[in-house]
Design an enzyme around this catalytic site. Structure first.
Site, PDB file in Angstrom:
ATOM      1  N   CYS A 134      16.577  59.488  53.056  1.00 48.32           N
ATOM      2  CA  CYS A 134      16.862  60.886  52.732  1.00 48.32           C
ATOM      3  C   CYS A 134      16.072  61.332  51.514  1.00 48.32           C
ATOM      4  O   CYS A 134      16.453  61.048  50.373  1.00 48.32           O
ATOM      5  CB  CYS A 134      18.361  61.083  52.494  1.00 48.32           C
ATOM      6  SG  CYS A 134      18.826  62.799  52.177  1.00 48.32           S
ATOM      7  N   CYS A 137      18.049  63.738  49.278  1.00 50.05           N
ATOM      8  CA  CYS A 137      19.046  63.070  48.439  1.00 50.05           C
ATOM      9  C   CYS A 137      18.415  62.361  47.251  1.00 50.05           C
ATOM     10  O   CYS A 137      18.938  62.417  46.127  1.00 50.05           O
ATOM     11  CB  CYS A 137      19.831  62.046  49.260  1.00 50.05           C
ATOM     12  SG  CYS A 137      20.551  62.660  50.794  1.00 50.05           S
ATOM     13  N   ASP A 138      17.307  61.671  47.486  1.00 47.16           N
ATOM     14  CA  ASP A 138      16.812  60.713  46.508  1.00 47.16           C
ATOM     15  C   ASP A 138      15.426  61.000  45.945  1.00 47.16           C
ATOM     16  O   ASP A 138      14.965  60.284  45.052  1.00 47.16           O
ATOM     17  CB  ASP A 138      16.797  59.309  47.129  1.00 47.16           C
ATOM     18  CG  ASP A 138      18.189  58.878  47.573  1.00 47.16           C
ATOM     19  OD1 ASP A 138      19.159  59.194  46.866  1.00 47.16           O
ATOM     20  OD2 ASP A 138      18.304  58.220  48.624  1.00 47.16           O
TER      21      ASP A 138
END
Length: 310
Positions: A134, A137-138
């Protein structure tokens, strides 16, 4: 005993559905399955979930969600559901596990989708430590360092483009000599200064430092067989997800990838009383906050369905 509602899955969608169902005094029974907390338990710091400006560790966020659902009366069964069926005459669902069978008037499937990885040695230990599926997300954790994206479709291109906001260099590692993405997407992606394609290649080994963080990968050239090292601080997988929907059999309609297709609001499926929420029914966003919203909708619609049965 017949449950009012059974929720299958212990990620943001399942926990949120449980919270709403519990506050509606439906005493939900939630089957946590093999990965309690869902994919966020493999994530380190979460910075994009509302209400946590300082960020929060993925497992901590999931634990708080579980506590909140439990506070209002959610019960937890730490079993994996193997199948679901529905009696056409009574309208009751039969939820099967390895340990037995449970009856319910309504069911919410929030079983998520599992990201596809390469299956290499040491992979599990690196998830959340330089290996992720992701970018949204990261990606922000890898500022001014080189990273790579594995894949060649539209998703891989989108991930790579997003990562150029943070990384110093973004390599796209692809098994072929052209991207599978749509022509316009491929052209725009490869035109970006920070992006470099690594053609006809696959990762055959991960390299980690003394603290267990990724520091590079070993690539194999599929045309020549030669191996070389690529120094990257994170590998972003973009080779698809596998929705965990097979256990529902013919009770739901699915798209070609296996994602459940909603037939009504709140993730209502073609089977009355069966609702789907989160990544198992979301091929597009797959974010914790969107999953939580879908869990809320599913619980509200399940409550309305139960009222209609009275």
């Amino acid at each position: 005993m017949t449950e009012k509602i059974i929720i299958i899955g212990a990620g943001p969608a399942g926990y949120t559905a449980a919270l709403y169902a519990a506050r509606a005094e439906l005493a939900p029974l939630l089957f946590a399955g093999p990965q309690i907390g869902g994919q966020l338990t493999t994530t380190t710091e979460v910075e994009n979930f509302p209400g946590f400006p300082e960020g929060i560790m993925g497992p901590d966020l999931m634990f708080r969600m579980q506590q909140q659902a439990e506070k209002f009366g959610t019960r937890f069964a730490y079993e994996s559901v193997t199948g679901v069926s529905r009696d056409g005459e009574s309208g009751l669902f039969r939820v099967a596990t390895a340990g037995g069978e449970y009856a319910a008037e309504a069911v919410i499937a929030a079983t998520g989708a599992s990201a596809r990885y390469l299956g290499l040695e040491g992979e599990d230990a690196l998830i959340g430590h330089g290996l992720t599926a992701c970018a949204t997300c990261d990606g922000s954790f890898y500022r001014n360092v080189p990273v790579c994206v594995v894949g060649g479709g539209d998703s891989a291109c989108e991930e790579a483009a997003f990562l150029t906001r943070f990384a110093s260099k973004v390599y796209i590692v692809h098994r072929r000599d052209t991207l599978r993405a749509s022509k316009i997407m491929a052209e725009r992606t490869l035109a970006r200064e920070k992006i470099e394609a690594v053609w006809n290649s696959q990762i055959v080994r991960y390299l980690s430092d003394a603290s267990g963080e990724l520091e590079g990968v070993v690539l194999k050239d599929l045309a020549t067989g030669e191996a070389r090292t690529l120094d990257v601080k994170c590998v972003f997988m973009a080779i698809g997800h596998a929705p965990n929907s097979a256990f529902l059999g013919d009770l739901v309609d699915r798209d070609q990838a296996g994602y459940i297709i909603a037939a009504g609001p709140g993730g209502a499926t073609k089977t009355p009383g069966l609702f789907a929420a989160g990544d198992v029914a979301d091929p597009r966003y797959r974010q914790a906050i969107t999953s939580a919203g879908m869990g809320c909708g599913a619980a509200l619609e399940a409550e309305r369905y139960l009222l209609s049965r009275q």
